[in-house]
Design an enzyme around this catalytic site. Structure first.
Site, PDB file in Angstrom:
ATOM      1  N   SER A 124       0.834  -1.199   0.000  1.00 33.44           N
ATOM      2  CA  SER A 124       0.000   0.000   0.000  1.00 33.44           C
ATOM      3  C   SER A 124       0.867   1.247   0.000  1.00 33.44           C
ATOM      4  O   SER A 124       1.962   1.259   0.579  1.00 33.44           O
ATOM      5  CB  SER A 124      -0.854  -0.022   1.266  1.00 33.44           C
ATOM      6  OG  SER A 124      -1.441   1.230   1.480  1.00 33.44           O
ATOM      7  N   TYR A 150      -2.124  -0.765  10.879  1.00 30.20           N
ATOM      8  CA  TYR A 150      -2.357  -1.368   9.564  1.00 30.20           C
ATOM      9  C   TYR A 150      -1.191  -1.053   8.627  1.00 30.20           C
ATOM     10  O   TYR A 150      -0.616  -1.947   7.991  1.00 30.20           O
ATOM     11  CB  TYR A 150      -3.673  -0.849   8.961  1.00 30.20           C
ATOM     12  CG  TYR A 150      -3.782  -1.101   7.477  1.00 30.20           C
ATOM     13  CD1 TYR A 150      -4.001  -2.388   6.984  1.00 30.20           C
ATOM     14  CD2 TYR A 150      -3.629  -0.065   6.550  1.00 30.20           C
ATOM     15  CE1 TYR A 150      -4.062  -2.631   5.618  1.00 30.20           C
ATOM     16  CE2 TYR A 150      -3.693  -0.303   5.180  1.00 30.20           C
ATOM     17  CZ  TYR A 150      -3.910  -1.578   4.723  1.00 30.20           C
ATOM     18  OH  TYR A 150      -3.961  -1.823   3.363  1.00 30.20           O
ATOM     19  N   LYS A 154       1.956  -3.520   6.697  1.00 26.90           N
ATOM     20  CA  LYS A 154       2.358  -3.572   5.281  1.00 26.90           C
ATOM     21  C   LYS A 154       3.867  -3.352   5.146  1.00 26.90           C
ATOM     22  O   LYS A 154       4.556  -4.038   4.381  1.00 26.90           O
ATOM     23  CB  LYS A 154       1.599  -2.516   4.474  1.00 26.90           C
ATOM     24  CG  LYS A 154       0.115  -2.797   4.341  1.00 26.90           C
ATOM     25  CD  LYS A 154      -0.163  -4.046   3.528  1.00 26.90           C
ATOM     26  CE  LYS A 154      -1.632  -4.364   3.411  1.00 26.90           C
ATOM     27  NZ  LYS A 154      -1.920  -5.680   2.860  1.00 26.90           N
TER      28      LYS A 154
HETATM   29  P1  NAD Z   1     -11.090  -7.077   1.018  1.00 22.98           P
HETATM   30  O1  NAD Z   1     -11.344  -7.048   2.486  1.00 22.98           O
HETATM   31  O2  NAD Z   1     -12.228  -6.856   0.105  1.00 22.98           O
HETATM   32  O3  NAD Z   1     -10.345  -8.431   0.604  1.00 22.98           O
HETATM   33  C1  NAD Z   1      -9.524  -9.150   1.485  1.00 22.98           C
HETATM   34  C2  NAD Z   1     -10.008 -10.577   1.495  1.00 22.98           C
HETATM   35  O4  NAD Z   1      -9.189 -11.345   2.366  1.00 22.98           O
HETATM   36  C3  NAD Z   1     -11.454 -10.731   1.979  1.00 22.98           C
HETATM   37  O5  NAD Z   1     -12.172 -11.494   1.039  1.00 22.98           O
HETATM   38  C4  NAD Z   1     -11.317 -11.455   3.313  1.00 22.98           C
HETATM   39  O6  NAD Z   1     -12.435 -12.282   3.569  1.00 22.98           O
HETATM   40  C5  NAD Z   1     -10.020 -12.221   3.112  1.00 22.98           C
HETATM   41  N1  NAD Z   1      -9.272 -12.525   4.332  1.00 22.98           N
HETATM   42  C6  NAD Z   1      -8.939 -11.702   5.352  1.00 22.98           C
HETATM   43  N2  NAD Z   1      -8.202 -12.351   6.266  1.00 22.98           N
HETATM   44  C7  NAD Z   1      -8.057 -13.631   5.819  1.00 22.98           C
HETATM   45  C8  NAD Z   1      -7.412 -14.787   6.326  1.00 22.98           C
HETATM   46  N3  NAD Z   1      -6.734 -14.761   7.480  1.00 22.98           N
HETATM   47  N4  NAD Z   1      -7.471 -15.931   5.615  1.00 22.98           N
HETATM   48  C9  NAD Z   1      -8.156 -15.977   4.436  1.00 22.98           C
HETATM   49  N5  NAD Z   1      -8.792 -14.910   3.911  1.00 22.98           N
HETATM   50  C10 NAD Z   1      -8.747 -13.757   4.590  1.00 22.98           C
HETATM   51  O7  NAD Z   1      -9.935  -5.990   0.744  1.00 22.98           O
HETATM   52  P2  NAD Z   1      -9.387  -5.425  -0.632  1.00 22.98           P
HETATM   53  O8  NAD Z   1      -9.757  -3.983  -0.710  1.00 22.98           O
HETATM   54  O9  NAD Z   1      -9.718  -6.333  -1.743  1.00 22.98           O
HETATM   55  O10 NAD Z   1      -7.822  -5.468  -0.308  1.00 22.98           O
HETATM   56  C11 NAD Z   1      -7.015  -6.561  -0.692  1.00 22.98           C
HETATM   57  C12 NAD Z   1      -5.610  -6.306  -0.191  1.00 22.98           C
HETATM   58  O11 NAD Z   1      -5.145  -5.057  -0.709  1.00 22.98           O
HETATM   59  C13 NAD Z   1      -5.492  -6.199   1.325  1.00 22.98           C
HETATM   60  O12 NAD Z   1      -4.288  -6.819   1.717  1.00 22.98           O
HETATM   61  C14 NAD Z   1      -5.420  -4.697   1.569  1.00 22.98           C
HETATM   62  O13 NAD Z   1      -4.720  -4.387   2.741  1.00 22.98           O
HETATM   63  C15 NAD Z   1      -4.654  -4.232   0.337  1.00 22.98           C
HETATM   64  N6  NAD Z   1      -4.909  -2.826   0.004  1.00 22.98           N
HETATM   65  C16 NAD Z   1      -6.191  -2.396  -0.188  1.00 22.98           C
HETATM   66  C17 NAD Z   1      -6.423  -1.048  -0.468  1.00 22.98           C
HETATM   67  C18 NAD Z   1      -7.830  -0.545  -0.663  1.00 22.98           C
HETATM   68  O14 NAD Z   1      -8.034   0.688  -0.573  1.00 22.98           O
HETATM   69  N7  NAD Z   1      -8.813  -1.384  -0.930  1.00 22.98           N
HETATM   70  C19 NAD Z   1      -5.345  -0.150  -0.568  1.00 22.98           C
HETATM   71  C20 NAD Z   1      -4.049  -0.634  -0.385  1.00 22.98           C
HETATM   72  C21 NAD Z   1      -3.835  -1.978  -0.103  1.00 22.98           C
HETATM   73  N1  UFG Z   2     -12.180  11.289   3.183  1.00 19.58           N
HETATM   74  C1  UFG Z   2     -13.187  12.153   3.503  1.00 19.58           C
HETATM   75  N2  UFG Z   2     -14.341  11.624   4.003  1.00 19.58           N
HETATM   76  C2  UFG Z   2     -14.529  10.297   4.177  1.00 19.58           C
HETATM   77  C3  UFG Z   2     -13.479   9.404   3.839  1.00 19.58           C
HETATM   78  C4  UFG Z   2     -12.303   9.945   3.361  1.00 19.58           C
HETATM   79  O1  UFG Z   2     -13.058  13.369   3.346  1.00 19.58           O
HETATM   80  O2  UFG Z   2     -15.606   9.876   4.642  1.00 19.58           O
HETATM   81  C5  UFG Z   2     -10.937  11.834   2.590  1.00 19.58           C
HETATM   82  C6  UFG Z   2      -9.677  11.534   3.373  1.00 19.58           C
HETATM   83  O3  UFG Z   2      -9.463  12.516   4.357  1.00 19.58           O
HETATM   84  C7  UFG Z   2      -8.623  11.529   2.246  1.00 19.58           C
HETATM   85  C8  UFG Z   2      -9.403  11.001   1.031  1.00 19.58           C
HETATM   86  O4  UFG Z   2     -10.777  11.229   1.325  1.00 19.58           O
HETATM   87  O5  UFG Z   2      -8.232  12.845   1.972  1.00 19.58           O
HETATM   88  C9  UFG Z   2      -9.191   9.518   0.782  1.00 19.58           C
HETATM   89  O6  UFG Z   2      -9.467   8.807   1.986  1.00 19.58           O
HETATM   90  P1  UFG Z   2      -9.621   7.215   2.012  1.00 19.58           P
HETATM   91  O7  UFG Z   2      -9.986   6.833   3.401  1.00 19.58           O
HETATM   92  O8  UFG Z   2     -10.529   6.785   0.923  1.00 19.58           O
HETATM   93  O9  UFG Z   2      -8.183   6.724   1.597  1.00 19.58           O
HETATM   94  P2  UFG Z   2      -6.773   6.945   2.323  1.00 19.58           P
HETATM   95  O10 UFG Z   2      -5.901   7.621   1.328  1.00 19.58           O
HETATM   96  O11 UFG Z   2      -6.908   7.571   3.635  1.00 19.58           O
HETATM   97  O12 UFG Z   2      -6.321   5.453   2.563  1.00 19.58           O
HETATM   98  C10 UFG Z   2      -6.520   4.446   1.581  1.00 19.58           C
HETATM   99  C11 UFG Z   2      -6.754   3.103   2.268  1.00 19.58           C
HETATM  100  C12 UFG Z   2      -5.506   2.649   2.945  1.00 19.58           C
HETATM  101  C13 UFG Z   2      -4.381   2.650   1.983  1.00 19.58           C
HETATM  102  C14 UFG Z   2      -4.214   4.011   1.354  1.00 19.58           C
HETATM  103  C15 UFG Z   2      -3.136   4.020   0.318  1.00 19.58           C
HETATM  104  O13 UFG Z   2      -7.777   3.215   3.236  1.00 19.58           O
HETATM  105  O14 UFG Z   2      -5.699   1.322   3.377  1.00 19.58           O
HETATM  106  O15 UFG Z   2      -5.437   4.392   0.724  1.00 19.58           O
HETATM  107  O16 UFG Z   2      -3.311   2.966  -0.552  1.00 19.58           O
HETATM  108  F1  UFG Z   2      -3.253   2.341   2.639  1.00 19.58           F
END
Ligand code: NAD
Ligand code: UFG
Length: 339
Positions: A124, A150, A154
């Site tokens: 991330s 969190y 990572k």
């Molecule tokens: P998500 O929660 O939709 O997907 C994660 C999946 O992992 C889920 O289906 C959950 O049921 C499964 N899971 C969790 N713990 C588990 C375990 N111990 N064993 C088996 N399955 C398990 O999340 P996502 O948005 O698809 O994110 C996927 C990955 O990308 C995550 O590692 C997250 O940290 C990373 N990531 C997401 C974002 C974002 O904004 N969505 C940003 C940066 C990184």
């Molecule tokens: N924001 C609002 N209102 C909300 C939610 C978010 O104003 O209800 C703003 C935040 O302050 C930020 C922007 O919208 O300025 C994006 O916020 P997000 O929560 O959507 O995303 P972040 O950048 O804070 O974090 C996300 C994921 C993290 C990941 C990161 C970088 O939540 O897990 O992107 O990949 F690590």
């Protein structure tokens, strides 16, 4: 290739399943369904016409992984599984360290036992913390002054992966540093389905647009940005899915990190305006206090991914809004109750 996707039923995993199948790969999913449902994969099957083998179980349980590795010749693993809520990680840090670190270590041990040498990991942009310069580059320092457990998981996992790759020269590992994934598959059949009140901006806006929530709270209006609201690099989830396929097909021995983003920033107010335009819905909002731990701006330098992986994004913020709206309006309550 035959690819295991841990967490493959989740938001990013399900979209990546689709892209991998489209490219002719075979896939197996391991997911404990703690933040997803079988329905996402049922719909991927419906779109692609391919059957997906789903193993329901916890990645931290060695028996579950052994069962998969001993019965199939897995070529590579894409490791999405994990917990991802910044706010929950502040309330319950041990759960985050246990799940994210514990399950990754368990996976690496099983990969070692079965001689599986290729891994793509969901990292991330959060590992950059408050970036010292923008755009963020892969060789910028990571893991410094991170604001939540969190993000630390990572960064720690990236360190573990580097050590593992150093010790075993046959291991090929790519850590993909996602910026802000948004949107849905263009069919509107699969998308992001938060089980609780969304933490992230985009699903929150979608739920306001559909009338499930009254208004968006915009966290902070005095950042040194174009309009005072936070700036992020939003990336369409299908561009991200294509980035996974590109990384997997490129993998080289050693450890490498890649930024996956669009390379451009958009402010919260710009995102609200774009969603409102595309969905033709009013999206009421209030500007409230900054959210602790948020940075003013974050966007990616994507030249490394472009050079090595021959990958760039092709979908705009408007397209992401269109696809998220197609998903949200056809599935107002997500996968539940929508067969
Ligand atoms: P998500 O929660 O939709 O997907 C994660 C999946 O992992 C889920 O289906 C959950 O049921 C499964 N899971 C969790 N713990 C588990 C375990 N111990 N064993 C088996 N399955 C398990 O999340 P996502 O948005 O698809 O994110 C996927 C990955 O990308 C995550 O590692 C997250 O940290 C990373 N990531 C997401 C974002 C974002 O904004 N969505 C940003 C940066 C990184
Ligand atoms: N924001 C609002 N209102 C909300 C939610 C978010 O104003 O209800 C703003 C935040 O302050 C930020 C922007 O919208 O300025 C994006 O916020 P997000 O929560 O959507 O995303 P972040 O950048 O804070 O974090 C996300 C994921 C993290 C990941 C990161 C970088 O939540 O897990 O992107 O990949 F690590």
């Amino acid at each position: 290739m035959l690819i295991l996707l841990t967490g493959g039923a989740g938001y990013i995993g399900s979209h990546t399943c689709l892209e991998l199948i489209r490219r002719g790969h075979e896939i197996v999913v391991l997911d404990n369904l703690s933040n997803s449902s079988r329905e996402s994969l049922r719909r991927v099957q419906e779109i692609t016409g391919h059957t997906i083998a789903l193993h329901v179980g916890d990645l931290a349980d060695p028996e579950v992984v052994r069962e998969i590795f001993s019965t199939r010749r897995i070529d590579a693993v894409i490791h999405f599984a994990g917990l991802k809520s910044v706010s929950e990680s502040l309330r319950n840090p041990l759960k985050y360290y246990q799940t994210n670190l514990g399950s990754t270590l368990a996976l690496l041990q099983q990969m070692e036992s079965y001689g599986i040498k290729k891994l793509v990991f969901s990292s991330s942009a959060t590992v950059y913390g408050d970036p010292c310069g923008l755009p963020s580059k892969e060789d910028s320092p990571i893991g410094i002054a991170l604001s939540n457990p969190y993000g630390r998981t990572k960064s720690m996992i990236e360190q573990i992966l580097q050590d593992a790759a150093f010790a075993d020269p046959l291991l090929s590992i790519a850590a993909l540093r996602y910026f802000n994934p948004i949107g849905a598959h263009e069919s509107g059949r699969i998308g992001e389905d938060p089980k609780q009140e969304p933490n992230n901006l985009f699903p929150y806006i979608s739920q306001v647009a559909i009338g499930l929530r009254p208004k968006v709270s915009v966290f902070g209006g005095n950042y040194p940005t174009i309009d005072g609201t936070g700036v992020r690099d939003y990336i369409h989830v299908m561009d991200l899915a294509e980035g996974h396929a590109a990384a997997l097909e490129y993998l080289k021995p050693g450890f490498d990190a890649y930024n996956l983003g669009s390379g451009c920033g958009a402010s919260v107010l710009e995102v609200i305006a774009a969603f409102s335009r595309v969905s033709k819905s009013a999206i009421p909002y209030d500007i409230v206090a900054e959210r602790p731990g948020d940075v003013a701006a974050s966007y990616a330098d994507v030249s490394k991914a472009s050079r090595d992986l021959k990958w760039t994004t092709s979908r705009s913020l408007e397209v992401a809004c269109r696809d998220a709206w197609a998903w949200q309006s056809a599935n107002p309550t997500g996968y539940v109750d929508n067969g």
